[in-house]
Write an enzyme that holds these catalytic residues in place. Structure first.
Site, short mmCIF file in Angstrom:
data_model
loop_
_atom_site.label_atom_id
_atom_site.label_comp_id
_atom_site.label_asym_id
_atom_site.label_seq_id
_atom_site.Cartn_x
_atom_site.Cartn_y
_atom_site.Cartn_z
N CYS A 84 4.80 -0.89 -12.38
CA CYS A 84 5.29 0.22 -13.21
C CYS A 84 6.55 -0.23 -13.94
O CYS A 84 7.52 0.50 -14.07
CB CYS A 84 5.53 1.48 -12.38
SG CYS A 84 6.69 1.28 -11.02
N GLY A 144 -1.33 6.34 -2.09
CA GLY A 144 -2.14 7.02 -3.09
C GLY A 144 -3.32 6.19 -3.56
O GLY A 144 -4.46 6.68 -3.63
N ALA A 162 0.76 -1.24 0.00
CA ALA A 162 0.00 0.00 0.00
C ALA A 162 0.80 1.30 0.00
O ALA A 162 0.34 2.30 -0.54
CB ALA A 162 -0.96 0.01 1.20
N ALA A 163 1.97 1.35 0.65
CA ALA A 163 2.68 2.63 0.80
C ALA A 163 3.09 3.18 -0.56
O ALA A 163 3.39 2.42 -1.49
CB ALA A 163 3.90 2.43 1.69
#
Length: 339
Positions: A243, A125, A121-122
């Site tokens: 990404c 966003g 999660a960190a």
């Protein structure tokens, strides 16, 4: 002093030539030395979007709306510092976030009242975006194993008013065993080699990269994806994203899952692949906007002369351009229990 302008690693370029369609390769390579606009999302948990929009315009920000997500805007990069010094930023009424990363929660489409997991999660966003989509109603769990990043996550959640979120300082690879078949939806934006963040203006952005590094992170991603699927309820939906461009971190990971579980897991087509991401009904009413280009390609069904599962064509690789970062997304549906 700024860093020297250096070419990207030759091995990385050669892989892009194998991954990206020839007609789009030049624009993809060009994207690595462009300074992109700053993008942000209005936090509907704490503010009225139209009021925030008007406030920022009155302060002189050159807002460009995003056609496929009405809570998102871009501004010229030279206005970024001023945005971080604005009242809207300090009050948690906006959150600076990559446009490409906003696609993952939109595709997962969590609903108010559901039980949802963000497995990596960190800094928060996507967690915050899902809390907005769920109107702070339901159960949203956020997992982060690194202590410094965990406390950054907690601080962001508090500032943005995401009161529904429970945070856990733990390794995501253990969650499937601890919480079997508990969640309606799971988001796994997996830690990766971060290839889409390479910039020829910042050589240190790829100083960590090597084919060995790609293989190392792929091993962790495979275990995280298994954990995510074990934690998902039958008939539940999960969204896997990175990404990175490397198929080892994307299609190959999902291919392993499809081979392991057979008909118990299927890949669903993504919304942006079907209709270039029309705005979901629970977002704001559409307003006139400057189009933000979405350049996408279907997931690969062959890599290094090896055939992959044909359903991988339902996954999507967002190609980078002057506005968007590169991104890979895959939506999986769990048809039957694994237990």
């Amino acid at each position: 002093m700024s860093e020297p302008f250096l070419p990207l690693p030759e091995a990385f370029i050669k892989r892009l030539q194998q991954i990206v369609p020839p007609q789009q390769l030049a624009s993809v390579l060009e994207s690595f030395y462009q300074i992109k606009p700053t993008s942000f999302r209005i936090n509907t948990l704490k503010s009225d979007p139209e009021q925030v929009k008007q406030q920022l315009q009155d302060e002189g920000f050159d807002l460009q709306p995003v056609a496929w997500f009405n809570q998102a805007f871009t501004i010229p990069n030279e206005q970024r510092r001023a945005l971080t010094e604005s009242n809207a930023f300090y009050q948690g009424e906006i959150y600076i976030q990559s446009l490409s990363s906003m696609l993952a929660p939109i595709e997962l489409a969590p609903q108010p009242g559901e039980t949802v997991l963000d497995l990596a999660a960190a800094p928060g966003g996507k967690t915050l975006q899902m809390a907005c989509m769920m109107n702070n109603q339901g159960a949203l769990s956020a997992v982060e194993p690194v202590k410094s990043r965990f406390f950054k996550l907690k601080a962001n959640l508090e500032q943005q008013g995401a009161s529904m979120v429970k945070t856990y300082l733990t390794d995501g690879r253990t969650v499937g065993g601890k919480c079997p078949e508990r969640f309606d939806r799971v988001l796994l934006d997996a830690p990766c080699s971060s290839e889409s963040r390479f910039s020829q203006l910042t050589p240190k952005s790829w100083s960590h990269w090597s084919l060995k590094k790609v293989k190392e992170v792929a091993k962790k991603q495979k275990k995280l994806l298994l954990s995510a699927l074990y934690s998902l309820k039958p008939r539940g939906i999960m969204l896997y994203s990175t990404c990175s461009f490397s198929p080892e971190e994307n299609e190959a990971i999902v291919n392993h899952i499809l081979k392991k579980f057979g008909e118990a897991v299927i890949l669903e087509p993504l919304q942006l692949s079907i209709n270039r991401l029309q705005v979901p009904a629970n977002n704001l009413q559409a307003h006139s906007s400057t189009s933000i280009p979405l350049e996408i390609q279907p997931g690969l069904t062959e890599w290094n002369q090896k055939s992959l599962h044909p359903e991988l064509a339902n996954s999507t690789r967002v190609l980078p351009n002057k506005v968007m970062d590169g991104f890979y997304l895959c939506k999986l549906k769990k048809i039957a229990s694994f237990f």
